[in-house]
Design a protein around this motif. Structure first.
Motif, PDB file in Angstrom:
ATOM      1  N   LEU A   1      -2.146 -53.368 -15.659  1.00  0.00           N
ATOM      2  CA  LEU A   1      -1.020 -54.001 -14.540  1.00  0.00           C
ATOM      3  C   LEU A   1       0.101 -55.180 -15.494  1.00  0.00           C
ATOM      4  CD1 LEU A   1       0.362 -53.141 -11.985  1.00  0.00           C
ATOM      5  CD2 LEU A   1      -1.314 -54.977 -11.338  1.00  0.00           C
ATOM      6  N   PRO A   2       1.033 -54.243 -15.054  1.00  0.00           N
ATOM      7  CA  PRO A   2       2.289 -55.958 -15.699  1.00  0.00           C
ATOM      8  C   PRO A   2       2.928 -56.243 -14.447  1.00  0.00           C
ATOM      9  CG  PRO A   2       2.810 -53.295 -14.836  1.00  0.00           C
ATOM     10  CD  PRO A   2       1.938 -53.542 -15.005  1.00  0.00           C
ATOM     11  N   PRO A   3       2.788 -58.208 -14.833  1.00  0.00           N
ATOM     12  CA  PRO A   3       3.220 -58.563 -15.851  1.00  0.00           C
ATOM     13  C   PRO A   3       2.468 -58.889 -17.058  1.00  0.00           C
ATOM     14  CG  PRO A   3       4.033 -59.705 -14.808  1.00  0.00           C
ATOM     15  CD  PRO A   3       2.665 -59.117 -13.823  1.00  0.00           C
ATOM     16  N   PHE A   4       0.764 -58.390 -16.582  1.00  0.00           N
ATOM     17  CA  PHE A   4       0.158 -59.123 -17.804  1.00  0.00           C
ATOM     18  C   PHE A   4       0.060 -58.815 -18.746  1.00  0.00           C
ATOM     19  CE2 PHE A   4      -2.215 -59.052 -12.543  1.00  0.00           C
ATOM     20  CZ  PHE A   4      -1.709 -59.989 -13.017  1.00  0.00           C
TER      21      PHE A   4
ATOM     22  N   THR B   1      -4.331 -43.853 -14.938  1.00  0.00           N
ATOM     23  CA  THR B   1      -3.667 -44.850 -15.115  1.00  0.00           C
ATOM     24  C   THR B   1      -4.296 -45.490 -13.548  1.00  0.00           C
ATOM     25  OG1 THR B   1      -3.063 -45.417 -17.732  1.00  0.00           O
ATOM     26  CG2 THR B   1      -2.624 -47.821 -16.231  1.00  0.00           C
ATOM     27  N   LEU B   2      -2.868 -44.668 -12.758  1.00  0.00           N
ATOM     28  CA  LEU B   2      -3.142 -45.249 -11.699  1.00  0.00           C
ATOM     29  C   LEU B   2      -3.940 -45.121 -11.122  1.00  0.00           C
ATOM     30  CD1 LEU B   2       0.156 -43.737 -10.819  1.00  0.00           C
ATOM     31  CD2 LEU B   2      -0.295 -46.019 -11.667  1.00  0.00           C
ATOM     32  N   ILE B   3      -4.814 -44.498 -11.277  1.00  0.00           N
ATOM     33  CA  ILE B   3      -6.035 -43.973 -10.352  1.00  0.00           C
ATOM     34  C   ILE B   3      -7.182 -45.476 -10.866  1.00  0.00           C
ATOM     35  CG2 ILE B   3      -8.740 -42.747 -10.632  1.00  0.00           C
ATOM     36  CD1 ILE B   3      -6.833 -40.201 -11.007  1.00  0.00           C
TER      37      ILE B   3
ATOM     38  N   PHE C   1      -8.345 -48.436  -8.002  1.00  0.00           N
ATOM     39  CA  PHE C   1      -9.870 -49.182  -7.612  1.00  0.00           C
ATOM     40  C   PHE C   1     -10.042 -50.658  -8.334  1.00  0.00           C
ATOM     41  CE2 PHE C   1     -11.123 -46.550 -11.273  1.00  0.00           C
ATOM     42  CZ  PHE C   1     -11.515 -47.700 -12.080  1.00  0.00           C
ATOM     43  N   TYR C   2      -9.579 -50.589  -9.413  1.00  0.00           N
ATOM     44  CA  TYR C   2      -9.789 -52.409  -9.460  1.00  0.00           C
ATOM     45  C   TYR C   2      -7.876 -53.124  -8.210  1.00  0.00           C
ATOM     46  CZ  TYR C   2     -10.674 -52.004 -14.508  1.00  0.00           C
ATOM     47  OH  TYR C   2     -11.478 -51.612 -15.104  1.00  0.00           O
ATOM     48  N   LEU C   3      -7.893 -52.723  -7.968  1.00  0.00           N
ATOM     49  CA  LEU C   3      -6.395 -53.764  -6.926  1.00  0.00           C
ATOM     50  C   LEU C   3      -7.576 -53.086  -5.334  1.00  0.00           C
ATOM     51  CD1 LEU C   3      -2.865 -52.016  -7.700  1.00  0.00           C
ATOM     52  CD2 LEU C   3      -4.018 -54.010  -7.426  1.00  0.00           C
TER      53      LEU C   3
END
Length: 341
Positions: free
Chosen positions: A250-253, A282-284, A288-290
């Motif tokens: 995930l940006p900006p990381f 990547t969106l999927i 689940f991370y979010l």
């Protein structure tokens, strides 16, 4: 089972086996290096005090032995063709070699052993399996570069890694499916150039080390431990989940930087279908991370009446905070550095 000096010896032999494979100029030499690496890694996995680690070491041995057998058989077929001019289908033999290497690295559709085996390991062995043990097979895959099979493996890896991690509560399985997803990105970077693959692999290893470092210190293995353990240390809780988002890209990381490079190169090569599949997966993964981060940050949990002591010395704390700083702000710092140049 083994003392520290024995473990250092096994790790040294494991590194030597990988170096033999990478520097070998023949398939037989590469196979020998893979076997040295395998036979030195198995003693590190086994632990008399943990039956699941012994089971995982047996699974790993059987899977790698199967892949090594297929690899050796394919190499012998190639040698017969070159020496005796036999009518051996060289493209089929190369596909067999590549399939055995994909099995060794744990890429889909040969990923069946990877999550179940990770479930029985400690965090340091899991880190070795997710990072160092992938170097030799991926380097050998770059020598073959059969784009059709590689394309299928990339698409299946990113899809399996994204969907497989959706309903996981085990952190080790979550990291294993994340590793399969990242392996799809690494294989796609191999289709472009080895330098981009090396950059992606280094960044992935760095982010995986930060998370496994924390999980190993606090002996965390399930998601519910994350929600309850860091109640008395909000900073650790916040930084840990920021590292999760960085690993997801995930940006900006910092985790977005290697994916940014791969996206840019795939766009220049007109690989739009492959890029779409990878971006959707990547969106999927980020979903689940979010979801985990939202549950940790937004929901209230009952705090304990006693104070939970965090067994973390100053060195480990400072090391973790320094690494986390680069994980969270690394992309911004690198962008500023190139902008100043």
């Amino acid at each position: 089972m083994f003392n520290n000096s024995s473990k250092i010896l096994f790790i040294t032999v494991m590194i030597i086996g990988t170096l033999i494979t990478v520097t070998s100029n023949s398939w037989l030499g590469a196979w020998m290096g893979l076997e040295i690496n395998l036979l030195s890694f198995i003693p590190l996995l086994s632990d008399n005090n943990n039956l699941t680690s012994t089971e995982s070491s047996l699974k790993y041995f059987l899977t790698q032995a199967l892949a090594s057998t297929v690899l050796l058989f394919s190499v012998i077929l190639l040698m017969l063709k070159n020496n005796f001019n036999n009518e051996v289908n060289e493209s089929f033999t190369s596909m067999m070699i590549m399939s055995s290497l994909l099995l060794k690295s744990g890429a889909a559709p040969f990923h069946f052993w990877f999550p179940n085996m990770m479930e029985g390991l400690n965090w340091m062995n899991s880190l070795l399996l997710m990072t160092w043990q992938k170097i030799a097979p991926l380097m050998l895959i770059s020598y073959l570069n059969i784009k059709e099979l590689l394309l299928i493996s990339v698409i299946l890896s990113v899809i399996v890694g994204a969907i497989g991690g959706l309903n996981q509560t085990s952190l080790r399985k979550l990291m294993s499916f994340s590793s399969i997803n990242h392996l799809g990105w690494m294989l796609s970077s191999l289709m472009i150039s080895e330098s981009i693959w090396l950059v992606y692999f280094l960044f992935y290893s760095f982010l995986s080390f930060i998370l496994t470092f924390m999980f190993n210190i606090f002996k965390l293995f399930h998601l519910n431990q994350l929600f309850s353990w860091f109640i008395n240390s909000k900073i650790l809780k916040f930084t840990l989940f920021m590292n999760f988002l960085s690993l997801g890209g995930l940006p900006p990381f910092l985790g977005f930087l290697p994916k940014w490079l791969v996206i840019q190169q795939l766009t220049s090569c007109n690989q739009y279908f492959l890029l779409t599949a990878m971006m959707m997966s990547t969106l999927i993964t980020l979903f689940f991370y979010l979801r985990i981060c939202y549950s940790a940050f937004m929901l209230n949990y009952f705090e304990n009446n006693w104070m939970m002591t965090l067994n973390m010395n100053n060195f480990n704390m400072n090391l973790y905070l320094i690494l986390t700083f680069f994980s969270i702000f690394g992309l911004i710092l690198i962008s500023l550095f190139f902008f100043m140049l």
